[in-house]
Design a protein around this motif. Structure first.
Motif, PDB file in Angstrom:
ATOM      1  N   LEU A  84       0.947  -1.166   0.075  1.00 37.13           N
ATOM      2  CA  LEU A  84       0.104   0.081   0.052  1.00 37.13           C
ATOM      3  C   LEU A  84       0.840   1.135  -0.021  1.00 37.13           C
ATOM      4  O   LEU A  84       0.564   2.421   0.628  1.00 37.13           O
ATOM      5  CB  LEU A  84      -0.938  -0.167   1.188  1.00 37.13           C
ATOM      6  CG  LEU A  84      -1.761  -1.089   1.250  1.00 37.13           C
ATOM      7  CD1 LEU A  84      -2.728  -1.191   2.613  1.00 37.13           C
ATOM      8  CD2 LEU A  84      -2.873  -1.604   0.068  1.00 37.13           C
ATOM      9  N   LYS A  85       1.911   1.379  -0.667  1.00 34.48           N
ATOM     10  CA  LYS A  85       2.697   2.313  -0.953  1.00 34.48           C
ATOM     11  C   LYS A  85       2.638   3.422  -1.991  1.00 34.48           C
ATOM     12  O   LYS A  85       3.102   4.502  -2.049  1.00 34.48           O
ATOM     13  CB  LYS A  85       4.069   1.564  -0.800  1.00 34.48           C
ATOM     14  CG  LYS A  85       4.530   1.222   0.464  1.00 34.48           C
ATOM     15  CD  LYS A  85       5.974   0.722   0.443  1.00 34.48           C
ATOM     16  CE  LYS A  85       6.523   0.141   1.497  1.00 34.48           C
ATOM     17  NZ  LYS A  85       7.777  -0.402   1.657  1.00 34.48           N
ATOM     18  N   ASP A  86       1.766   2.895  -3.186  1.00 30.68           N
ATOM     19  CA  ASP A  86       1.909   3.800  -4.397  1.00 30.68           C
ATOM     20  C   ASP A  86       0.940   4.991  -4.318  1.00 30.68           C
ATOM     21  O   ASP A  86      -0.119   4.992  -3.820  1.00 30.68           O
ATOM     22  CB  ASP A  86       1.354   2.984  -5.381  1.00 30.68           C
ATOM     23  CG  ASP A  86       1.794   3.053  -7.128  1.00 30.68           C
ATOM     24  OD1 ASP A  86       1.507   4.463  -7.313  1.00 30.68           O
ATOM     25  OD2 ASP A  86       2.265   2.356  -7.904  1.00 30.68           O
ATOM     26  N   GLU A  87       1.541   6.013  -4.578  1.00 34.57           N
ATOM     27  CA  GLU A  87       0.722   7.302  -4.568  1.00 34.57           C
ATOM     28  C   GLU A  87      -0.227   7.727  -5.900  1.00 34.57           C
ATOM     29  O   GLU A  87      -0.837   8.569  -5.689  1.00 34.57           O
ATOM     30  CB  GLU A  87       1.701   8.532  -4.302  1.00 34.57           C
ATOM     31  CG  GLU A  87       2.584   8.544  -3.081  1.00 34.57           C
ATOM     32  CD  GLU A  87       3.470   9.509  -2.823  1.00 34.57           C
ATOM     33  OE1 GLU A  87       3.764  10.367  -3.945  1.00 34.57           O
ATOM     34  OE2 GLU A  87       3.960   9.933  -1.804  1.00 34.57           O
ATOM     35  N   LYS A  88       0.248   6.890  -6.889  1.00 30.11           N
ATOM     36  CA  LYS A  88      -0.354   7.062  -8.216  1.00 30.11           C
ATOM     37  C   LYS A  88      -1.441   6.236  -8.606  1.00 30.11           C
ATOM     38  O   LYS A  88      -2.057   6.403  -9.933  1.00 30.11           O
ATOM     39  CB  LYS A  88       0.957   7.245  -9.356  1.00 30.11           C
ATOM     40  CG  LYS A  88       1.750   8.531  -8.996  1.00 30.11           C
ATOM     41  CD  LYS A  88       2.490   8.776 -10.218  1.00 30.11           C
ATOM     42  CE  LYS A  88       3.490  10.045  -9.809  1.00 30.11           C
ATOM     43  NZ  LYS A  88       4.540  10.139 -11.042  1.00 30.11           N
ATOM     44  N   CYS A  89      -1.427   5.137  -7.993  1.00 31.50           N
ATOM     45  CA  CYS A  89      -2.362   3.854  -8.485  1.00 31.50           C
ATOM     46  C   CYS A  89      -3.214   3.043  -7.501  1.00 31.50           C
ATOM     47  O   CYS A  89      -2.590   3.087  -6.271  1.00 31.50           O
ATOM     48  CB  CYS A  89      -1.414   2.925  -9.295  1.00 31.50           C
ATOM     49  SG  CYS A  89      -2.254   1.798 -10.294  1.00 31.50           S
TER      50      CYS A  89
END
Length: 218
Positions: free
Chosen positions: A99-104
């Motif tokens: 749960l690290k993605d800022e864009k997807c």
């Protein structure tokens, strides 16, 4: 189609008005006209269904999940809607989620996980969405993405696009930018997976809990 018998008089008049206009424009026969006129006097749920059945048999009205349509020279025109077009996807949580993605944000049928994945073992990929839902997505409409685990919810807002491919049979992704691949169902979202509510993220990182994802187009 659910019709409530306690509909207000105003709604009844709207139904009848629509029916009468369709009939006038299509020059229906006397028998159909009699049914319509009786409906105006006594508009019960059964009468509405009877009228719809007659109109549909004559090609004068078309039903879909999004509403009721009537024919025009250039195609079908929405007469009145029946609420949002929805798709529900069932998947599962995993203690391995990053749960690290800022864009997807991504849902997958598989158990492979990347930084954007928030649910695995899903029952649908982008390709599995209904034809009607895909058509609505390609009109560029707003999409609400509702994610729920154990009663904890969060909602992401994104948009469809005419350029969507919707060919991936294993994954669904919602992007914060405007990049599109086979799994993309919506772009220009207001958040990535990293920005989900902390309470929901904790639930998503638990083991094998069911995740309900609802996609709504208005």
């Amino acid at each position: 189609m659910a019709i409530h018998s306690n509909s207000k008089t105003k709604n009844k008049r709207n139904f009848t008005y629509c029916f009468l206009n369709i009939c006038k424009e299509n020059r229906i026969n006397n028998k159909t006209n009699q049914i319509i006129m009786e409906a105006e006097i006594n508009l019960t749920p059964e009468r509405i269904k009877e009228v719809f059945k007659v109109l549909e048999s004559k090609g004068m009205i078309y039903f879909s999940e999004s509403g009721f349509y009537v024919p025009e020279g250039s195609g079908w025109k929405l007469l009145f809607g029946r609420g949002p077009v929805k798709e529900e996807i069932k998947a599962f949580t995993s203690e391995k989620l990053k749960l690290k993605d800022e864009k997807c944000l991504k849902i997958t049928k598989e158990e492979k996980i990347d930084d954007s994945t928030f649910a695995i073992k899903a029952d649908k990929g982008a390709k599995d969405l209904s034809t009607e839902f895909k058509n609505e997505l390609r009109k560029g409409k707003m999409v609400n993405v509702i994610i729920e685990v154990d009663g904890i919810k969060d909602t992401i807002i994104a948009f469809g696009s005419a350029d969507l491919k919707l060919k991936d049979d294993k994954s669904i992704s919602i992007r914060r930018d405007d990049k599109i691949d086979d799994s993309t169902v919506a772009i220009l979202s207001n958040r990535g997976v990293k920005d989900l509510k902390e309470e929901l993220k904790k639930k998503l990182k638990e083991k094998d809990k069911q995740v309900k994802i609802i996609l709504e187009i208005y």
